[in-house]
Design a protein around this motif. Structure first.
Motif, PDB file in Angstrom:
ATOM      1  N   ARG A 170      -3.025   1.192  10.150  1.00 31.11           N
ATOM      2  CA  ARG A 170      -2.049   0.856  11.178  1.00 31.11           C
ATOM      3  C   ARG A 170      -1.315  -0.445  10.844  1.00 31.11           C
ATOM      4  O   ARG A 170      -1.745  -1.219  10.010  1.00 31.11           O
ATOM      5  CB  ARG A 170      -2.730   0.760  12.547  1.00 31.11           C
ATOM      6  N   ASN A 171      -0.198  -0.637  11.512  1.00 32.70           N
ATOM      7  CA  ASN A 171       0.614  -1.856  11.355  1.00 32.70           C
ATOM      8  C   ASN A 171       1.254  -1.993   9.976  1.00 32.70           C
ATOM      9  O   ASN A 171       1.505  -3.108   9.501  1.00 32.70           O
ATOM     10  CB  ASN A 171      -0.221  -3.106  11.668  1.00 32.70           C
ATOM     11  N   ILE A 172       1.500  -0.850   9.309  1.00 36.57           N
ATOM     12  CA  ILE A 172       2.205  -0.878   8.023  1.00 36.57           C
ATOM     13  C   ILE A 172       3.412   0.070   8.057  1.00 36.57           C
ATOM     14  O   ILE A 172       3.977   0.397   7.023  1.00 36.57           O
ATOM     15  CB  ILE A 172       1.268  -0.512   6.842  1.00 36.57           C
ATOM     16  N   GLY A 173       3.773   0.515   9.267  1.00 34.48           N
ATOM     17  CA  GLY A 173       4.924   1.398   9.417  1.00 34.48           C
ATOM     18  C   GLY A 173       4.646   2.853   9.095  1.00 34.48           C
ATOM     19  O   GLY A 173       5.576   3.660   8.955  1.00 34.48           O
ATOM     20  N   LEU A 174       3.364   3.218   9.002  1.00 35.68           N
ATOM     21  CA  LEU A 174       3.011   4.588   8.616  1.00 35.68           C
ATOM     22  C   LEU A 174       3.372   5.612   9.694  1.00 35.68           C
ATOM     23  O   LEU A 174       3.820   6.716   9.378  1.00 35.68           O
ATOM     24  CB  LEU A 174       1.520   4.670   8.289  1.00 35.68           C
ATOM     25  N   ALA A 175       3.185   5.265  10.949  1.00 35.15           N
ATOM     26  CA  ALA A 175       3.482   6.205  12.038  1.00 35.15           C
ATOM     27  C   ALA A 175       4.937   6.656  11.985  1.00 35.15           C
ATOM     28  O   ALA A 175       5.241   7.841  12.162  1.00 35.15           O
ATOM     29  CB  ALA A 175       3.173   5.571  13.390  1.00 35.15           C
ATOM     30  N   LYS A 176       5.836   5.733  11.729  1.00 35.25           N
ATOM     31  CA  LYS A 176       7.258   6.091  11.669  1.00 35.25           C
ATOM     32  C   LYS A 176       7.539   6.993  10.465  1.00 35.25           C
ATOM     33  O   LYS A 176       8.336   7.931  10.553  1.00 35.25           O
ATOM     34  CB  LYS A 176       8.125   4.834  11.594  1.00 35.25           C
ATOM     35  N   LYS A 177       6.886   6.739   9.338  1.00 35.30           N
ATOM     36  CA  LYS A 177       7.077   7.579   8.150  1.00 35.30           C
ATOM     37  C   LYS A 177       6.614   9.006   8.423  1.00 35.30           C
ATOM     38  O   LYS A 177       7.258   9.975   8.013  1.00 35.30           O
ATOM     39  CB  LYS A 177       6.313   6.996   6.967  1.00 35.30           C
ATOM     40  N   ILE A 178       5.483   9.133   9.133  1.00 35.32           N
ATOM     41  CA  ILE A 178       4.959  10.458   9.472  1.00 35.32           C
ATOM     42  C   ILE A 178       5.903  11.167  10.438  1.00 35.32           C
ATOM     43  O   ILE A 178       6.215  12.353  10.271  1.00 35.32           O
ATOM     44  CB  ILE A 178       3.551  10.349  10.096  1.00 35.32           C
ATOM     45  N   MET A 205       0.842  -1.200   0.000  1.00 33.33           N
ATOM     46  CA  MET A 205       0.000   0.000   0.000  1.00 33.33           C
ATOM     47  C   MET A 205       0.876   1.248   0.000  1.00 33.33           C
ATOM     48  O   MET A 205       1.667   1.443   0.920  1.00 33.33           O
ATOM     49  CB  MET A 205      -0.924   0.007   1.222  1.00 33.33           C
ATOM     50  N   ASN A 206       0.775   2.047  -1.032  1.00 32.77           N
ATOM     51  CA  ASN A 206       1.601   3.238  -1.176  1.00 32.77           C
ATOM     52  C   ASN A 206       0.871   4.475  -0.644  1.00 32.77           C
ATOM     53  O   ASN A 206       0.235   5.211  -1.395  1.00 32.77           O
ATOM     54  CB  ASN A 206       1.987   3.433  -2.645  1.00 32.77           C
ATOM     55  N   VAL A 207       0.990   4.697   0.656  1.00 29.81           N
ATOM     56  CA  VAL A 207       0.344   5.849   1.293  1.00 29.81           C
ATOM     57  C   VAL A 207       1.230   7.075   1.089  1.00 29.81           C
ATOM     58  O   VAL A 207       2.443   7.022   1.304  1.00 29.81           O
ATOM     59  CB  VAL A 207       0.127   5.604   2.792  1.00 29.81           C
ATOM     60  N   ASP A 208       0.634   8.182   0.685  1.00 30.83           N
ATOM     61  CA  ASP A 208       1.369   9.421   0.420  1.00 30.83           C
ATOM     62  C   ASP A 208       1.546  10.215   1.713  1.00 30.83           C
ATOM     63  O   ASP A 208       0.568  10.606   2.347  1.00 30.83           O
ATOM     64  CB  ASP A 208       0.605  10.253  -0.608  1.00 30.83           C
ATOM     65  N   VAL A 209       2.794  10.417   2.117  1.00 30.33           N
ATOM     66  CA  VAL A 209       3.110  11.212   3.306  1.00 30.33           C
ATOM     67  C   VAL A 209       3.766  12.504   2.834  1.00 30.33           C
ATOM     68  O   VAL A 209       4.817  12.470   2.201  1.00 30.33           O
ATOM     69  CB  VAL A 209       4.059  10.452   4.251  1.00 30.33           C
ATOM     70  N   GLN A 210       3.154  13.649   3.125  1.00 25.49           N
ATOM     71  CA  GLN A 210       3.650  14.915   2.602  1.00 25.49           C
ATOM     72  C   GLN A 210       3.401  16.066   3.583  1.00 25.49           C
ATOM     73  O   GLN A 210       2.643  15.922   4.551  1.00 25.49           O
ATOM     74  CB  GLN A 210       2.950  15.237   1.279  1.00 25.49           C
TER      75      GLN A 210
END
Length: 207
Positions: free
Chosen positions: A87-95, A1-6
């Motif tokens: 959650r549980n895809i490492g998104l928090a750390k990317k943010i 899943m390619n979530v966009d963090v910007q």
């Protein structure tokens, strides 16, 4: 899943209320920590280019923003939240990594710090270069500590004259960004204490 963090822009103002609702629901689910936010405040952070947002297919996935204290001598990355669906895809750390980059760009000479009761955030902060410190090393700005009043643990903070609480205080150390080691010593003990506390809360709720 390619979530966009910007970095958040005015096109993301439409998510303000949803962000507040997500922050509030996360605080209730955890039973500790995150202070309540208002949509107007979230919008002000987006408009002043002091926020990071994560989206996927036009849907809100996560958020975090910058706060400055003591005449901008201290900077905190606050309001970190991730939608349950992402959650549980490492998104928090990317943010957290993105908001750290933004903080360093906008406030290069300030001290970056944070407080948290979340084991996950504690671990992420450590991996990004934050180290646990006593509250005496954090900002003395009353406006910051007044933000803790909506936290259910505020009475603990006040009883201890703001010296300590269930939160762990963390200060960014740029030297620690290189090859972060596994948590040990004080940080490891803090993990154990928080885990024990959370387990006790769960048992009490079941009774």
């Amino acid at each position: 899943m390619n979530v966009d963090v910007q970095y958040a822009t005015i096109e993301h103002l439409k998510f303000a209320q949803e962000i507040c609702d997500l922050i509030e629901s996360a605080a209730k689910a955890r039973g500790t920590g995150i202070a309540k936010r208002e949509p107007e405040y979230i919008r002000s952070k987006i408009e002043s280019e002091q926020a990071v947002i994560a989206t996927y297919a036009g849907e809100l996935a996560g958020f975090c923003y910058i706060e400055t204290w003591q005449n901008k001598e201290y900077v905190a990355n606050s309001g970190l939240v991730v939608s349950p669906k992402y959650r549980n895809i490492g998104l928090a750390k990317k943010i957290k990594k993105k908001i750290l980059e933004l903080s360093q760009e906008k406030f290069p000479k300030t001290r970056l710090f944070g407080i948290t009761t979340s084991l996950a955030v504690l671990k992420i902060n450590y991996e990004l270069g934050y180290r646990p410190v006593t509250f005496s090393e954090l900002t003395t700005d009353d406006a910051f500590w007044n933000g803790c009043k909506s936290c259910p643990n505020h009475d603990i903070l006040e009883r201890n004259n703001r010296a300590n609480c269930l939160c762990t205080g963390m200060l960014f150390d740029e030297k620690s960004q290189v090859k972060p080691e596994k948590p040990k010593g004080a940080i490891a003990k803090r993990f154990q204490r928080l885990t024990s506390f959370k387990n006790k809360r769960k048992l009490n709720k079941k009774k």
